[in-house]
Design a protein around this motif. Structure first.
Motif, mmCIF file in Angstrom:
data_model
loop_
_atom_site.group_PDB
_atom_site.id
_atom_site.type_symbol
_atom_site.label_atom_id
_atom_site.label_comp_id
_atom_site.label_asym_id
_atom_site.label_seq_id
_atom_site.Cartn_x
_atom_site.Cartn_y
_atom_site.Cartn_z
ATOM 1 N N ARG A 281 -34.051 12.751 16.246
ATOM 2 C CA ARG A 281 -32.923 13.189 17.083
ATOM 3 C C ARG A 281 -31.679 13.362 16.222
ATOM 4 N NH1 ARG A 281 -28.924 10.235 19.833
ATOM 5 N NH2 ARG A 281 -29.917 8.284 19.164
ATOM 6 N N PRO A 282 -30.956 14.495 16.341
ATOM 7 C CA PRO A 282 -29.753 14.681 15.529
ATOM 8 C C PRO A 282 -28.629 13.749 15.976
ATOM 9 C CG PRO A 282 -29.957 16.476 17.111
ATOM 10 C CD PRO A 282 -31.230 15.677 17.196
ATOM 11 N N LEU A 283 -27.888 13.225 15.018
ATOM 12 C CA LEU A 283 -26.725 12.383 15.296
ATOM 13 C C LEU A 283 -25.476 13.144 14.857
ATOM 14 C CD1 LEU A 283 -27.976 8.898 14.003
ATOM 15 C CD2 LEU A 283 -28.180 9.876 16.302
ATOM 16 N N TYR A 284 -24.497 13.176 15.746
ATOM 17 C CA TYR A 284 -23.301 13.958 15.485
ATOM 18 C C TYR A 284 -22.152 13.087 14.989
ATOM 19 C CZ TYR A 284 -25.766 17.405 18.339
ATOM 20 O OH TYR A 284 -26.696 18.273 18.842
ATOM 21 N N LEU A 285 -21.305 13.704 14.161
ATOM 22 C CA LEU A 285 -20.031 13.099 13.833
ATOM 23 C C LEU A 285 -19.268 12.873 15.138
ATOM 24 C CD1 LEU A 285 -18.005 12.334 11.543
ATOM 25 C CD2 LEU A 285 -17.155 14.687 11.697
ATOM 26 N N TYR A 286 -18.579 11.763 15.247
ATOM 27 C CA TYR A 286 -17.837 11.363 16.448
ATOM 28 C C TYR A 286 -18.752 10.888 17.589
ATOM 29 C CZ TYR A 286 -14.328 14.182 14.006
ATOM 30 O OH TYR A 286 -13.507 14.726 13.065
ATOM 31 N N SER A 287 -20.047 10.686 17.294
ATOM 32 C CA SER A 287 -20.957 10.161 18.311
ATOM 33 C C SER A 287 -20.783 8.652 18.433
ATOM 34 C CB SER A 287 -22.403 10.479 17.920
ATOM 35 O OG SER A 287 -23.315 9.717 18.686
ATOM 36 N N THR A 288 -21.211 8.108 19.566
ATOM 37 C CA THR A 288 -21.185 6.652 19.742
ATOM 38 C C THR A 288 -22.445 5.993 19.184
ATOM 39 O OG1 THR A 288 -22.162 6.815 21.954
ATOM 40 C CG2 THR A 288 -19.755 6.823 21.816
ATOM 41 N N ASP A 289 -23.328 6.760 18.562
ATOM 42 C CA ASP A 289 -24.520 6.180 17.937
ATOM 43 C C ASP A 289 -24.125 5.399 16.686
ATOM 44 O OD1 ASP A 289 -26.994 7.356 19.371
ATOM 45 O OD2 ASP A 289 -25.721 9.115 19.034
ATOM 46 N N SER A 290 -24.563 4.157 16.606
ATOM 47 C CA SER A 290 -24.349 3.378 15.392
ATOM 48 C C SER A 290 -25.625 3.437 14.556
ATOM 49 C CB SER A 290 -24.009 1.921 15.729
ATOM 50 O OG SER A 290 -25.101 1.278 16.366
ATOM 51 N N PRO A 291 -25.540 3.254 13.240
ATOM 52 C CA PRO A 291 -26.735 3.362 12.387
ATOM 53 C C PRO A 291 -27.708 2.201 12.598
ATOM 54 C CG PRO A 291 -24.832 2.705 11.081
ATOM 55 C CD PRO A 291 -24.319 3.041 12.447
ATOM 56 N N LEU A 292 -28.973 2.554 12.828
ATOM 57 C CA LEU A 292 -30.036 1.576 13.025
ATOM 58 C C LEU A 292 -30.968 1.561 11.821
ATOM 59 C CD1 LEU A 292 -30.864 2.447 16.753
ATOM 60 C CD2 LEU A 292 -29.193 0.788 15.862
ATOM 61 N N ARG A 293 -31.935 0.657 11.834
ATOM 62 C CA ARG A 293 -32.887 0.559 10.720
ATOM 63 C C ARG A 293 -33.556 1.898 10.433
ATOM 64 N NH1 ARG A 293 -36.446 -4.782 12.400
ATOM 65 N NH2 ARG A 293 -34.731 -6.311 12.473
ATOM 66 N N SER A 294 -33.808 2.661 11.499
ATOM 67 C CA SER A 294 -34.533 3.925 11.375
ATOM 68 C C SER A 294 -33.623 5.137 11.217
ATOM 69 C CB SER A 294 -35.435 4.110 12.602
ATOM 70 O OG SER A 294 -34.717 3.866 13.801
ATOM 71 N N THR A 295 -32.320 4.918 11.066
ATOM 72 C CA THR A 295 -31.361 6.016 10.943
ATOM 73 C C THR A 295 -31.274 6.510 9.507
ATOM 74 O OG1 THR A 295 -30.026 5.149 12.758
ATOM 75 C CG2 THR A 295 -28.951 6.697 11.278
ATOM 76 N N THR A 296 -31.167 7.821 9.351
ATOM 77 C CA THR A 296 -30.923 8.426 8.039
ATOM 78 C C THR A 296 -29.672 9.295 8.140
ATOM 79 O OG1 THR A 296 -32.330 10.340 8.574
ATOM 80 C CG2 THR A 296 -33.381 8.471 7.453
ATOM 81 N N GLY A 297 -29.042 9.546 6.988
ATOM 82 C CA GLY A 297 -27.885 10.426 6.985
ATOM 83 C C GLY A 297 -26.659 9.783 6.389
ATOM 84 N N ASP A 298 -25.499 10.311 6.762
ATOM 85 C CA ASP A 298 -24.219 9.852 6.233
ATOM 86 C C ASP A 298 -23.752 8.630 7.037
ATOM 87 O OD1 ASP A 298 -21.746 9.545 5.085
ATOM 88 O OD2 ASP A 298 -21.125 11.638 5.353
ATOM 89 N N LEU A 299 -24.277 7.471 6.681
ATOM 90 C CA LEU A 299 -24.023 6.247 7.452
ATOM 91 C C LEU A 299 -22.548 5.865 7.470
ATOM 92 C CD1 LEU A 299 -27.014 4.109 6.119
ATOM 93 C CD2 LEU A 299 -26.994 5.688 8.055
#
Length: 339
Positions: A281-299
């Protein structure tokens, strides 16, 4: 008096209601608070909450089963009606009630129908609020306890005033047990909350950096490095939530770029720049998603939720160690006051 006997002094109306030993509730943080964390807190004598905000019923069913496989101790599930599409929220609640979870915790706007459905389904209901008006509304709706959140809290912040003022104001006016939330990560904070009339404490940041938390290691490291004044209160991270929903995060390049303009952001008007992915699932800048163990990208540019108590979290430990430390510190503080 033995430590075990002395710790019985921490039994309150909240521990009686929830069936746990200590009046310490771990926040149902969406993402980080999965079965590993909730089970560890409950097994250690606290009360663990699963953070199942906007999760599909199948995942909720698996997480509930995983908690029960890990511990026979009671636990609860945190859901947020206003931040969840109505059909999904109904399905989430149906799954929790079908699984007969001991308790449900709701947050943000008070939704009486959610309380009624949960109570009719046999669950204890906790409601996290940020004002006296909402505390009274939650009690009127049938909530068994209210969690009072001060502005010091991390993640989404409903409270607009400091906990030291808001907590006693609510305690004076409601009849149900009151739980203190915001800026608490030590046993001294627990004793202070009890002294102000609370029946327990609700802690997120204190458990976010534990081994069992599903948060990304980068997020955990940033919390352990944080000092007083390193958090930012803003509505800049808005995508995925209703408008005018402030959060508290660790300062990063995104908050720095905003300069003095930390408020006034509408989720529908923010650009959709992909900065990471979570299970495809794509994560956007300014999203309320916080980085999880399975998250990749610009943490570094993601929402690094943390309360002001992050200044008091200096090491990554187990959830059981957090509970044990808070209990030991609380008993020490109690002795100090008594002396």
């Amino acid at each position: 008096m033995s430590v075990n006997a002395e710790s019985d002094c921490l039994r309150t109306a909240l521990t009686q209601l929830l069936g746990c030993r200590y009046p310490i509730v771990s926040a149902g943080m969406g993402g980080p608070a999965r079965s590993e964390l909730a089970a560890a807190v409950s097994a250690a004598g606290g009360f663990g909450l699963l953070g199942m905000v906007r999760e599909v019923p199948e995942l909720i069913e698996r997480e509930i089963a995983a908690v029960r496989a890990a511990t026979p101790c009671p636990f609860g599930v945190n859901l947020i009606p206003c931040a969840t599409e109505p059909a999904l929220f109904a399905a989430e609640l149906d799954m929790c009630l079908a699984a007969r979870v001991p308790a449900l915790c709701f947050f943000w706007d008070v939704v009486p129908d959610a309380v009624k459905r949960a109570k009719d389904g046999g669950a204890i209901v906790l409601y996290q609020v940020g004002s006296l008006a909402d505390a009274l509304a939650a009690q009127q709706a049938g909530a068994d306890a209210v969690i009072v959140q001060g502005i010091e809290a991390g993640g989404h912040v409903r409270g607009r005033t400091g906990l030291l003022t808001l907590l006693p104001e609510v305690v004076q006016k409601v009849r149900v047990p009151v739980v203190a939330s915001g800026g608490i990560a030590t046993g001294g904070g627990l004793i202070a909350a009890l002294a102000l009339g609370a029946s327990g404490v609700h802690c997120g940041t204190a458990f976010l950096a534990t081994h069992e938390s599903f948060a990304h290691d980068y997020h955990k490291e940033r919390i352990c490095e944080a000092r007083a004044g390193d958090t930012v209160y803003t509505d800049l991270f808005a995508i995925n939530w209703p408008p005018n929903s402030p959060v508290r995060v660790l300062a990063n390049s995104v908050t720095a770029a905003a300069g003095g303009q930390l408020f006034g952001y509408h989720p529908d008007k923010l650009p959709r720049e992909v900065i990471g992915h979570e299970d495809g699932r794509p994560l956007y800048l300014y999203s309320t998603d916080s980085p999880l163990r399975s998250t990749t990208g610009d943490l570094e540019r993601m929402a690094l939720f943390a309360g002001e108590s992050s200044a008091l979290v200096n090491a990554r430990t187990s959830a059981a160690e957090v509970v044990e430390r808070m209990v030991a510190e609380a008993l020490q503080a109690r002795r100090r006051i008594g002396a």
